[in-house]
Design a protein around this motif. Structure first.
Motif, PDB file in Angstrom:
ATOM      1  N   VAL A 137      15.885 -32.354  -8.347  1.00  0.00           N
ATOM      2  CA  VAL A 137      14.505 -31.907  -8.044  1.00  0.00           C
ATOM      3  C   VAL A 137      13.842 -33.023  -7.076  1.00  0.00           C
ATOM      4  N   GLY A 138      14.498 -34.423  -7.198  1.00  0.00           N
ATOM      5  CA  GLY A 138      14.077 -35.368  -6.471  1.00  0.00           C
ATOM      6  C   GLY A 138      14.685 -34.997  -5.118  1.00  0.00           C
ATOM      7  N   ASP A 139      15.784 -34.454  -4.759  1.00  0.00           N
ATOM      8  CA  ASP A 139      16.380 -34.103  -3.484  1.00  0.00           C
ATOM      9  C   ASP A 139      15.462 -33.062  -2.740  1.00  0.00           C
ATOM     10  N   GLN A 140      15.017 -32.174  -3.732  1.00  0.00           N
ATOM     11  CA  GLN A 140      14.228 -31.027  -3.148  1.00  0.00           C
ATOM     12  C   GLN A 140      12.992 -31.550  -2.850  1.00  0.00           C
ATOM     13  N   VAL A 141      12.191 -32.920  -3.197  1.00  0.00           N
ATOM     14  CA  VAL A 141      11.258 -33.233  -2.591  1.00  0.00           C
ATOM     15  C   VAL A 141      11.466 -34.140  -1.236  1.00  0.00           C
ATOM     16  N   LEU A 142      12.682 -34.600  -1.255  1.00  0.00           N
ATOM     17  CA  LEU A 142      12.903 -35.492  -0.216  1.00  0.00           C
ATOM     18  C   LEU A 142      12.978 -34.459   0.948  1.00  0.00           C
ATOM     19  N   LYS A 143      13.615 -33.331   0.810  1.00  0.00           N
ATOM     20  CA  LYS A 143      13.731 -31.992   1.723  1.00  0.00           C
ATOM     21  C   LYS A 143      12.572 -31.821   2.055  1.00  0.00           C
ATOM     22  N   ALA A 144      11.959 -31.448   1.425  1.00  0.00           N
ATOM     23  CA  ALA A 144      10.432 -30.889   1.725  1.00  0.00           C
ATOM     24  C   ALA A 144       9.631 -31.877   2.712  1.00  0.00           C
ATOM     25  N   LEU A 145       9.822 -33.087   2.531  1.00  0.00           N
ATOM     26  CA  LEU A 145       9.133 -33.985   3.373  1.00  0.00           C
ATOM     27  C   LEU A 145       9.699 -33.880   4.798  1.00  0.00           C
ATOM     28  N   ALA A 146      11.223 -33.709   4.595  1.00  0.00           N
ATOM     29  CA  ALA A 146      11.803 -33.797   6.002  1.00  0.00           C
ATOM     30  C   ALA A 146      11.371 -32.399   6.674  1.00  0.00           C
ATOM     31  N   TYR A 147      11.267 -31.045   6.031  1.00  0.00           N
ATOM     32  CA  TYR A 147      10.847 -30.072   6.746  1.00  0.00           C
ATOM     33  C   TYR A 147       9.497 -30.224   7.082  1.00  0.00           C
ATOM     34  N   LEU A 148       8.363 -30.802   6.281  1.00  0.00           N
ATOM     35  CA  LEU A 148       7.105 -30.995   6.737  1.00  0.00           C
ATOM     36  C   LEU A 148       7.186 -31.838   8.212  1.00  0.00           C
ATOM     37  N   LEU A 149       7.806 -32.865   8.312  1.00  0.00           N
ATOM     38  CA  LEU A 149       7.817 -33.792   9.500  1.00  0.00           C
ATOM     39  C   LEU A 149       8.356 -32.893  10.508  1.00  0.00           C
ATOM     40  N   ARG A 150       9.308 -32.201  10.288  1.00  0.00           N
ATOM     41  CA  ARG A 150       9.993 -31.465  11.614  1.00  0.00           C
ATOM     42  C   ARG A 150       9.014 -30.117  11.930  1.00  0.00           C
ATOM     43  N   GLN A 151       8.276 -29.733  11.079  1.00  0.00           N
ATOM     44  CA  GLN A 151       7.304 -28.483  11.432  1.00  0.00           C
ATOM     45  C   GLN A 151       6.173 -29.127  12.095  1.00  0.00           C
ATOM     46  N   ARG A 152       5.667 -30.245  11.522  1.00  0.00           N
ATOM     47  CA  ARG A 152       4.226 -30.678  11.940  1.00  0.00           C
ATOM     48  C   ARG A 152       4.573 -31.527  13.359  1.00  0.00           C
ATOM     49  N   LEU A 153       5.480 -32.141  13.542  1.00  0.00           N
ATOM     50  CA  LEU A 153       5.520 -33.050  14.785  1.00  0.00           C
ATOM     51  C   LEU A 153       6.307 -32.419  15.982  1.00  0.00           C
ATOM     52  N   ARG A 154       6.060 -33.157  17.187  1.00  0.00           N
ATOM     53  CA  ARG A 154       6.299 -32.554  18.423  1.00  0.00           C
ATOM     54  C   ARG A 154       8.128 -32.821  18.543  1.00  0.00           C
ATOM     55  N   MET A 155       8.499 -32.015  19.274  1.00  0.00           N
ATOM     56  CA  MET A 155      10.146 -32.219  19.764  1.00  0.00           C
ATOM     57  C   MET A 155      10.323 -33.668  20.146  1.00  0.00           C
ATOM     58  N   SER A 156       9.378 -34.131  20.890  1.00  0.00           N
ATOM     59  CA  SER A 156       9.750 -35.453  21.497  1.00  0.00           C
ATOM     60  C   SER A 156       9.629 -36.693  20.356  1.00  0.00           C
ATOM     61  N   ASP A 157       9.231 -36.374  19.156  1.00  0.00           N
ATOM     62  CA  ASP A 157       9.047 -37.294  18.253  1.00  0.00           C
ATOM     63  C   ASP A 157      10.289 -37.513  17.566  1.00  0.00           C
ATOM     64  N   VAL A 158      10.570 -38.757  17.085  1.00  0.00           N
ATOM     65  CA  VAL A 158      11.981 -38.888  16.650  1.00  0.00           C
ATOM     66  C   VAL A 158      11.827 -39.131  14.989  1.00  0.00           C
ATOM     67  N   LEU A 159      12.586 -38.565  14.050  1.00  0.00           N
ATOM     68  CA  LEU A 159      12.352 -38.430  12.836  1.00  0.00           C
ATOM     69  C   LEU A 159      13.408 -39.089  12.206  1.00  0.00           C
ATOM     70  N   GLY A 160      13.396 -40.057  11.219  1.00  0.00           N
ATOM     71  CA  GLY A 160      14.483 -40.825  10.650  1.00  0.00           C
ATOM     72  C   GLY A 160      14.304 -40.750   9.074  1.00  0.00           C
ATOM     73  N   ARG A 161      15.421 -40.969   8.380  1.00  0.00           N
ATOM     74  CA  ARG A 161      15.264 -41.259   6.969  1.00  0.00           C
ATOM     75  C   ARG A 161      15.813 -42.938   6.818  1.00  0.00           C
ATOM     76  N   PHE A 162      15.066 -43.739   6.425  1.00  0.00           N
ATOM     77  CA  PHE A 162      15.298 -44.977   6.397  1.00  0.00           C
ATOM     78  C   PHE A 162      16.583 -45.326   5.214  1.00  0.00           C
ATOM     79  N   GLY A 163      16.410 -44.353   4.307  1.00  0.00           N
ATOM     80  CA  GLY A 163      17.065 -44.546   3.149  1.00  0.00           C
ATOM     81  C   GLY A 163      16.214 -44.389   1.818  1.00  0.00           C
ATOM     82  N   GLY A 164      16.706 -44.098   0.844  1.00  0.00           N
ATOM     83  CA  GLY A 164      15.911 -43.743  -0.586  1.00  0.00           C
ATOM     84  C   GLY A 164      14.909 -42.822  -0.058  1.00  0.00           C
ATOM     85  N   ASP A 165      13.455 -43.081  -0.551  1.00  0.00           N
ATOM     86  CA  ASP A 165      12.471 -42.128  -0.235  1.00  0.00           C
ATOM     87  C   ASP A 165      11.718 -42.652   0.953  1.00  0.00           C
TER      88      ASP A 165
END
Lengths: 559, 128
Positions: A448-476
């Protein structure tokens, strides 16, 4: 027909010629269709063979192209449907049932009728131009999802959940409602929940209606009560991209939509290093005409800065250059850890095999002898670029979320800082952290924790622009680089994401729950380097956490 | 005058392509059979080949492979003209050595643009 010589003719002459071809096609069409029907009939029952069906498929396929190109759009569409039917039959091992067989014959008849009705409509060169665009005439909206659902709370619940991720939903109760208009933009995907009460399969029929309305390329997602093979097969034959059994897990739907709506891969980037600008231009033209992106460097000493800036997938390099040979340059490039994986292809008039081998020893991946034909250059370079990119993907992207890993996001940030510096522009960096994430893991488990982490990634990808750079620094912890954005605009964006994230229901077997996030924003030029920007964002994040969580703060602001 | 060779098993499609190309001042050879087309292409390579993919007996993909195997056909520019519109098909033919891809139905203007571009590129190459 051999060696006919043509002289340039005026446009109206061409129009007349095309009209003549249309006439000829139409005249022969009844006999052709008749022959195809006879061929089909002869194959029924014991006469059925895969080879025969394949030949018939080829003929129908040919008709699509010819009819479409000659301006018989309706007929071409009908032929396309028949083709799909035949392909489905070819995939099976059984001969068609008498009902299917009769249906195929109806399609043939329909093609004839379509062509006749279209023949009377006037035709000119402009209509020919329009013809090539059928099926894709609707403007595509990347965040629009069309849902067709006869009953039940599924769609409205889904709309609510997907809405948080920036998807816009358009809902219809009946497929015919959608067909008869109402969809003005081409959606990124269509979700169909249309299983009939008596369990009858209707995927194919419905899918055809959707394609006729929205074009051939729209991905279809089918939601169904049935889990049996027949029902799945029906969906596959209808050309659906995805199949879900009720009750549907929203995060699964989300993952599918995220995949379906992710944009086309970027074109390959090729850095050309050659002191002769004519040769460089020629190679650039060849590669660009095949859809690749190129940057040319004629001074070898500029290579390092372009490597950082342009981030090529492949380096195409001349061996002999003044000042610094290609071999020396390759050695220098390979000394930088970040560029160890970039393929280097040498180009030279050198035909001495020993010298070529020496070049490969210096870190080159391949050796082409000049002049290189474009048709060898393009596939060879593309293939190496693809391989390099796949390898890099594994090295750079976080497996769970598909976002950039720590080291890579710092690199990307450095590129963005340099660009902002040069253009006297703005730049913001946001650091996000999920509130009480450890508690989520402890209470609901890691899945379930992983599901939450993925949800935030989807949200960032959907809401931000193509030119924005998205990264996971580690953990949450997540990092977002927002070019051309000042602190207050970044705050607004991140606060929007914070609100939407808090509204998401995360499902578990014991019901659903929601979590919040905190965020700190650093801005350029208040912070001047990548290091300072990260530190500034981190400081603001720390204050946001200490100040009670579920908030976005800007670096340097008072609480 | 540049010479273009059209290979398509549909006679109507061959006529259409030839008409458009001739109206643009090009010399056109045609063939509706893959095997005989290959023999003619290798005997006297044209400046450009327009190639259909789905043909009986010897299909476009096979023809392309065979053409590229032979020194005489290795460098002839090939424009694939096909009703298959999938990315995989496009990528597949490009990897086999096709130079460009246009989908049926196509617009005459787009066809001429692509043909001219390919002819120019190969001219530059021959003169280089």
């Amino acid at each position: 027909m051999e060696g006919e010589r043509g002289s340039p003719v005026a446009a109206d002459q061409l129009e007349k010629e095309l009209e003549r071809l249309r006439g000829g096609f139409l005249e022969k069409l009844p006999a052709r269709l008749q022959a195809l029907v006879e061929e089909w009939n002869s194959q029924q029952g014991d006469g059925w063979s895969q080879d025969g069906a394949r030949a018939l498929h080829r003929s129908v396929h040919g008709l699509i192209g010819t009819a479409g190109s000659l301006g018989f759009a309706k007929m071409a569409k009908t032929a396309r449907r028949l083709e799909r039917k035949l392909v489905a039959l070819l995939e099976g091992t059984q001969p068609p049932t008498p009902e299917v067989s009769a249906e195929v014959i109806e399609w043939f008849e329909r093609m004839g009728e379509d062509a006749t009705s279209e023949a009377d409509e006037g035709f000119n060169l402009t209509s020919f131009e329009n013809m090539a665009e059928w099926g894709t005439s609707l403007f595509e909206a990347r965040n629009l999802i069309v849902v067709v659902e006869q009953e039940g709370p599924f769609a409205s619940e889904l709309a609510l959940q997907l809405g948080h991720f920036g998807f816009e939903l358009q809902m219809f109760k009946e497929i015919d409602e959608m067909v008869s208009g109402g969809v003005e933009r081409r959606p990124a995907a269509v979700i169909l929940d249309i299983s009939s009460p008596d369990g009858e399969l209707m995927g194919e029929e419905v899918a055809t209606k959707v394609r006729d309305t929205l074009g051939e390329v729209v991905p279809l997602v089918l939601v169904s009560n049935r889990s049996d093979i027949e029902a799945r097969l029906d969906a596959v034959r209808a050309g659906c991209s995805s199949y879900f059994i009720k009750p549907v897990n929203y995060s699964d739907v989300l993952e599918t939509l995220d995949r379906l709506t992710r944009s086309e891969p970027e074109p390959f980037r090729i850095l050309i290093v050659d002191d002769e600008s004519d040769t460089a231009d020629f190679h650039a033209t060849c590669l660009e005409s095949a859809g690749l992106e190129t940057v040319t460097v004629t001074d070898p000493l500029d290579v390092m800065s372009q490597l950082v800036e342009f981030q090529p997938d492949v380096i195409l390099m001349d061996v002999y250059m003044p000042g610094c040979t290609g071999l020396e340059l390759a050695t220098v490039i390979r000394q930088e850890e970040a560029f160890v994986g970039v393929p280097i292809v040498f180009l030279s008039r050198e035909t001495d095999r020993m010298k070529q081998i020496a070049a490969l020893g210096e870190g080159g991946d391949d050796f082409f002898t000049k002049p290189v034909a474009p048709d060898q250059l393009v596939p060879a370079v593309s293939a190496r670029a693809q391989r390099g990119r796949t390898l890099r993907l594994f090295m750079e992207k976080d497996g769970l979320t598909g976002l950039f890993r720590h080291s890579r996001i710092i690199e990307q940030l450095e590129v963005a800082v340099r660009r902002a510096d040069r253009q006297h522009g703005t730049l913001a960096v946001a650091m996000l952290d999920i509130d009480g994430f450890k508690g989520v893991n402890d209470e609901h488990g890691h899945l379930v924790g992983d599901q939450v982490l993925k949800a935030l990634a989807y949200l960032l990808r959907q809401r931000l622009r193509m030119s924005d750079v998205l990264g996971r620094f580690g953990g949450d912890e997540y990092v977002v680089v927002l070019p051309d954005t000042d602190g207050s605009a970044a705050m607004e964006k991140m606060d929007d994401i914070r609100r939407n994230f808090a509204a998401i229901d995360h499902e578990t077997s014991q019901g659903s729950f929601s979590v919040t996030l905190s965020c700190g924003v650093g801005e350029y030029p208040a912070a001047l380097t990548s290091h300072e920007l990260i530190a500034a964002a981190d400081e603001a994040l720390y204050r946001a956490k200490r100040g009670g969580r579920n908030r976005v703060l800007l670096a340097g602001d008072e609480d | 005058m540049a010479r273009v060779f059209v290979v398509d098993d549909e006679p109507d499609m061959v006529d259409l392509l030839a008409t458009i190309l001739k109206s643009d001042g090009l010399e056109v050879d045609t063939d509706t059979d893959g095997r005989s087309a290959l023999a003619r292409l290798l005997a006297d390579p044209p400046d450009l080949v327009l190639l259909d993919l789905m043909m009986p007996d010897l299909d476009g993909m096979e023809l392309l492979k065979l053409l590229r195997l032979d020194a005489k056909g290795a460098n002839v520019p090939v424009l694939v003209v096909s009703a298959r519109s999938g990315h995989q098909d496009q990528l597949g033919t490009l990897q086999l050595g096709a130079n460009a891809y246009i989908c049926k139905p196509f617009s005459p203007r787009e066809l001429v643009r692509q043909v001219r571009q390919l002819l120019e590129t190969s001219e530059v190459e021959t003169n280089a």
